[in-house]
Enzyme design. Sequence first.
Site, PDB file in Angstrom:
ATOM      1  N   GLU A  40       0.853  -1.191   0.000  1.00  0.00           N
ATOM      2  CA  GLU A  40       0.000   0.000   0.000  1.00  0.00           C
ATOM      3  C   GLU A  40       0.884   1.234   0.000  1.00  0.00           C
ATOM      4  OE1 GLU A  40      -2.313   2.478   3.460  1.00  0.00           O
ATOM      5  OE2 GLU A  40      -2.485   0.299   3.550  1.00  0.00           O
ATOM      6  N   LYS A 129     -10.340  -1.775   8.321  1.00  0.00           N
ATOM      7  CA  LYS A 129      -9.072  -1.488   8.996  1.00  0.00           C
ATOM      8  C   LYS A 129      -9.351  -0.952  10.398  1.00  0.00           C
ATOM      9  CE  LYS A 129      -5.581   2.145   8.406  1.00  0.00           C
ATOM     10  NZ  LYS A 129      -4.822   2.890   7.393  1.00  0.00           N
TER      11      LYS A 129
END
Length: 207
Positions: A40, A129
């Site tokens: 990411e 998340k």
Amino acid sequence: MNPTEKILQSKIVAIVRLDDYDQAIEVARALVDGGIDVLEFTLTGKGAVAAIGRVRAALGAAACVGVGSVLRPEEAVAAIDGGAEFVVTPALRTSVIAACVNRNVLALAGGLTPTELLEAHEAGAALVKLFPARLGGPNYLKDVLAPLPFLKLVPTGGVSAANAREYLAAGAAALGIGGNLVAKQAVASGAFEQITSAARECAAAVR
């Protein structure tokens, strides 16, 4: 294998947060060499979207590459157009989730409270998340999952090789690991073998 399956299989999302992404390919190769292939790149640094395109072109199927720290739907769309295979938000941003759902791209949306985590899931985030995870640790994650066992939580913030197993034992679907994996000073000094070594340690911890 789609990005959701890839993350659930790999168990680790490597969060690359740099001031600029000139050495994105070197960082990506170092992580992949260490056994971590879900990456990411956060929008907090310069040139993140361009870096995603470059890394995908250089590494091909060897890495699954997404974008992080996304706050607005237009940022998500630009990153997806630039090659991002998944989109991560630090907070509950339903407009960003909607933009991803519209493009059939995985949204990994952030939340902390049970309300936020459930809302992210209901808005279309296949993975949620838990951020910042260090605030409550593995016990908090376990407590959240007791009444909400269908949530696929990815704790992020303070996660390392040392506590990875604890989070997985508490029910985490995968882990987001950033500073403990990609140290800015290692990148600045070109010590990519340090990143490979850290990746190897984290990868071993989740297997």
